[in-house]
Design an enzyme around this catalytic site. Structure first.
Site, PDB file in Angstrom:
ATOM      1  N   ASP A 476       0.900  -1.202  -0.073  1.00  0.00           N
ATOM      2  CA  ASP A 476       0.033  -0.156  -0.018  1.00  0.00           C
ATOM      3  C   ASP A 476       0.871   1.202   0.018  1.00  0.00           C
ATOM      4  OD1 ASP A 476      -2.373   1.364   0.008  1.00  0.00           O
ATOM      5  OD2 ASP A 476      -3.008   0.867   1.887  1.00  0.00           O
ATOM      6  N   GLU A 479       3.183   6.550  -2.706  1.00  0.00           N
ATOM      7  CA  GLU A 479       3.158   7.833  -3.591  1.00  0.00           C
ATOM      8  C   GLU A 479       3.610   9.063  -2.811  1.00  0.00           C
ATOM      9  OE1 GLU A 479      -0.695   5.049  -3.745  1.00  0.00           O
ATOM     10  OE2 GLU A 479       0.409   6.161  -2.183  1.00  0.00           O
ATOM     11  N   ASP A 540      -8.678   4.238  -3.889  1.00  0.00           N
ATOM     12  CA  ASP A 540     -10.028   4.499  -2.961  1.00  0.00           C
ATOM     13  C   ASP A 540     -11.046   4.983  -3.503  1.00  0.00           C
ATOM     14  OD1 ASP A 540      -8.095   3.332  -1.128  1.00  0.00           O
ATOM     15  OD2 ASP A 540      -7.514   4.999  -0.377  1.00  0.00           O
TER      16      ASP A 540
END
Length: 794
Positions: A476, A479, A540
């Site tokens: 996850d 970024e 998301d």
């Protein structure tokens, strides 16, 4: 005092976690830390100096190496009819001593050939200390060389001719033009001369020298054809055709699927004109595809060196060439193609066991249970340790799940808060990204994956989990590598930020392969080359039809960017999914390469009642019966660099209508899918050339537009006439499937000879079956499996 049960406590913690996520959403265009870097203003700044490519000084045809002269320009203003306008104008040198620096620099330029369909253009903007270094983006570190192109010379050009195209390099004014094998012009570099017929101040092929820090970046400007369309550039959620858009390639936590920033930018695009372009750099890039000026593509590339690969051919050719260079997606394990059950988050062994028990009780076929942020002692505080207070025996739990055909996935991230027990160790071992002072750029310690010691330390933590029996790691975030950070590679975030996801993906994939022998991660962020480390999901999404539609555009766009495998959170992530949206999103997920229910609780189908559970089960059952088709198509995609979720034009490049569709797709080569993006059970569907058969109802349709009602499962699915789709008996896990008995469903009205692709899990070799019609019966004419499989033809 009444004792609170653990599931109730977990639910409260879960709701608190979701609320926290909502409060931390990033604002865009507020000039905040780690916002996407758009370098466009640098090419419109009156303080900067612009060097425009002018003419070829020298050129060696044998090596393709030459020298290109650049003319110095600056922006100047002009008043006309009460409007102040700006444009480039030649200027004298402004350095001192003037005899030490060139007014019109002469710099290296080259044309090379990687294959019969791939051209490489390179140019330098100045001296480079280290040149031609090994690249993590290229599958072998360096690009190969091809010597099949033949050289010739005309009065105005150097010419290279190959089997699939031609390249012309004009001497003066300098221009590179690329043609296909028929002689059709595909694209050409944009020059000052090209822009003399317009009043719009277009920046031609050039590089900029910034007055603020003396750094340099390229403007690789190319001419656009009138009907040309542009696709790719990663998981972009905006309109699928990028013509008329500006796209900023900077890895960003997009916080959803409905804005212009991307978790997965990829510096590659393809044109409907018959070519593709890979911008080989990790620096920030701003691409303007005719947004500012309709006739020009401006690739504003932050790097001091320009390195472009151009690919020739139809979409399948282009993807094959691009992934030959940057790597093809290996096949993830069979179990990964099953259903993944998840939410944010399961907090305990008790919860996990309860969910697995109910998956089997309600007969929801499934292969993976995912524990998200709550399996540590403190939610979100990643220390790679199961919470001792809530997991009695995690190794036994994982073994018990395996017996039921369920693999275990765990969440983690590469950022470590000060309260994390690992924080001190990371600092002491010098494993973190630094700021200008050698300190932390933010409160967190961000692992520096350009540091081999950090990779080794991190992989040790992941290995400990894999050794316990965990099958796959959720990779996850990734970024937020600091833009201003200093990295062990010796570079700043200007070059390392975009490369961070690739390094991160590779670190987890490599250790998983070492321990498990399988190439599998569940990742969110990417850069060019990340397709070598499958698989990735779409971030998301909101729980709306609009977000569902945008999610599909993102998946199609990523597929056009070299990624074979992709998934998304069915139902959306942010809040509890409304039942109507979840009901329609589920079958969309079932005909994606990989499928996971994940997001704010509840996500479990039985929590929505009996009717919804039955509908959800029907959709999952359909997928599991289709597993031989899915697995075979996965192998075909892996071999050829194709996406499982496929824009229509990839399969039908000669059909003009297929280039216009962004709300349907091909699921592999044979099945067309049209999800329902409203509560309506029917929708308009565009069918490419040929005859089509409704997978659920058996009704036939010809090419063109139709208003089609879905079958019992709320999605429109149509099979190409002439296809043979392999099916398997339903099982509750891929682990329990019987691959010795395969059903072949023939969709062959008017066809006498058809073929099907099939791959078995035990050897993973893709083979072709040939089915022939004799009278009213179908028989297998060519069977490479012999007696290993008993086929039933329907």
């Amino acid at each position: 005092m009444k004792k609170l049960h653990l599931p109730f406590i977990s639910l409260i913690l879960s709701l608190f976690s979701i609320q926290t996520v909502e409060l931390n959403a990033q604002l865009q265009d507020f000039n905040l830390y780690n916002e996407p870097v758009d370098i466009t203003p640098d090419f419109r700044d009156f303080r900067n100096t612009y060097y425009v490519a002018e003419d070829l000084v020298s050129f060696d045809p044998a090596s393709g190496q030459g020298v290109l002269r650049y003319k110095r320009h600056e922006f100047v203003t002009r008043m006309a009819f009460n409007n102040m306008m700006g444009g480039l104008s030649e200027v004298d040198a402004n350095e001192f001593p003037s005899n030490e620096y060139a007014e019109s620099p002469e710099l290296a330029f080259s044309v090379e050939f990687v294959s019969s369909k791939t051209i490489r253009l390179r140019a330098k903007s100045g001296f480079e200390v280290k040149s031609d270094q090994e690249s993590l983006m290229l599958v072998n570190g360096f690009a190969p060389k091809d010597h099949s192109w033949k050289y010739s010379k005309t009065e105005k050009s150097h010419v290279y001719t190959g089997e699939f195209g031609r390249v012309e390099i004009d001497f003066s004014p300098w221009k590179v033009s690329v043609f296909d094998q028929t002689g059709k012009l595909l694209t050409s570099t944009n020059s000052m001369q090209d822009n003399r017929g317009t009043y719009t101040p277009v920046v031609p092929f050039s590089f900029v020298r910034r007055a603020s820090d003396y750094s340099r970046s390229f403007s690789a400007a190319f001419n656009l054809m009138p009907e040309e369309k542009i696709f790719g550039l990663g998981e972009s959620f905006t309109g699928l055709n990028k013509r008329g858009q500006k796209v900023v390639l900077w890895v960003d936590d997009a916080n959803g699927t409905q804005n212009e920033t991307m978790y997965k930018p990829i510096p590659f695009y393809m044109s409907s004109g018959g070519y593709g372009v890979f911008m080989h750099t990790s620096a920030p890039i701003s691409c303007d595809f005719g947004k500012y000026f309709n006739g020009t593509t401006s690739l504003l590339i932050g790097d001091e060196e320009l390195d472009l690969f151009l690919f020739l051919g139809n979409p399948k050719d282009i993807l094959d060439e691009y992934t030959n260079l940057t790597g093809k997606s290996p096949i993830p394990p069979l179990w990964s193609f099953g259903f993944w059950m998840s939410r944010i988050t399961y907090f305990s062994e008790e919860e996990g066991r309860d969910v697995v028990e109910k998956l089997r009780k309600y007969k929801i076929p499934s292969d993976v249970l995912h524990f998200d942020t709550g399996w540590f002692e403190k939610d979100w505080r990643c220390d790679y340790q199961f919470a001792g207070s809530r997991f009695e025996d995690p190794s036994k739990m994982i073994k018990d799940f395996k017996k039921q055909g369920i693999e275990t996935c765990l969440w983690q991230l590469p950022y470590f808060v000060p309260k994390n027990t690992l924080f001190k160790e990371i600092i002491e071992k010098n494993l973190y990204v630094k700021n200008n002072k050698g300190n932390l750029p933010t409160e967190d310690a961000v692992l520096d994956f350009s540091n081999p010691n950090a990779v080794e330390w991190y992989q040790g933590k992941i290995k400990g989990l894999l050794d316990q029996g965990v099958a796959v790691i959720k990779v996850d975030f990734g970024e937020a590598a600091p833009y201003s950070g200093l990295y062990a590679s010796g570079r700043t975030g200007f070059y390392e930020h975009n490369l961070y996801p690739l390094r991160y993906n590779k670190a987890v994939s490599d250790i998983t392969y070492e321990v498990k022998g399988e190439r599998i991660i569940w990742g969110r962020s990417t850069w060019a080359g990340s397709q070598r480390y499958p698989l990735h999901w779409g971030g998301d999404a909101a729980n709306t039809y609009s977000a569902m539609s945008a999610t599909l555009r993102g998946g199609l766009s990523l597929g056009v960017s070299g990624f074979s495998f992709w998934s998304h959170d069915i139902g959306g992530f942010v809040n509890k999914a409304p039942e109507n949206i979840y009901r329609h999103w589920a079958p969309f997920g079932m005909v994606t390469s990989h499928v996971r229910s994940h997001g704010a609780p509840p996500t479990e189908p039985w929590e929505y009642g009996v009717d919804f559970t039955n509908a959800f089960r029907d959709a999952v059952n359909m997928r599991y019966r289709l597993m031989p088709y899915i697995y075979a198509q996965a192998h075909d995609c892996s071999e050829r660099g194709l996406p499982m979720l496929r824009a229509l034009f990839i399969e039908f490049p000669d059909d003009p209508g297929s280039w216009l569709i962004d709300n349907q797709y091909m699921f592999g080569s044979e099945i067309l899918a049209a999800p329902l993006f409203s509560d309506d059970l029917a929708r308009n569907v565009y069918l490419p050339p040929g005859e089509w058969v409704d997978y659920q109802t058996g009704k036939s349709y010809s090419a063109g537009w139709h208003h089609i009602k879905s079958g019992d499962i709320p999605i429109v699915l149509l099979v190409k006439n002439g296809a043979v789709i392999p099916h398997i008996a339903l099982a509750q896990s891929t682990k329990f499937m019987d691959w010795s008995r395969i059903e072949l469903r023939v969709y062959g009205e008017g066809e006498t000879k058809m073929q099907a692709l099939l791959a078995l899990p035990d050897d993973g070799v893709l083979r072709k079956l040939v089915v022939e019609k004799s009278g009213n019966e179908y028989t297998i004419a060519e069977n490479p499996f012999g007696s290993k499989i008993k086929f039933e033809i329907k």
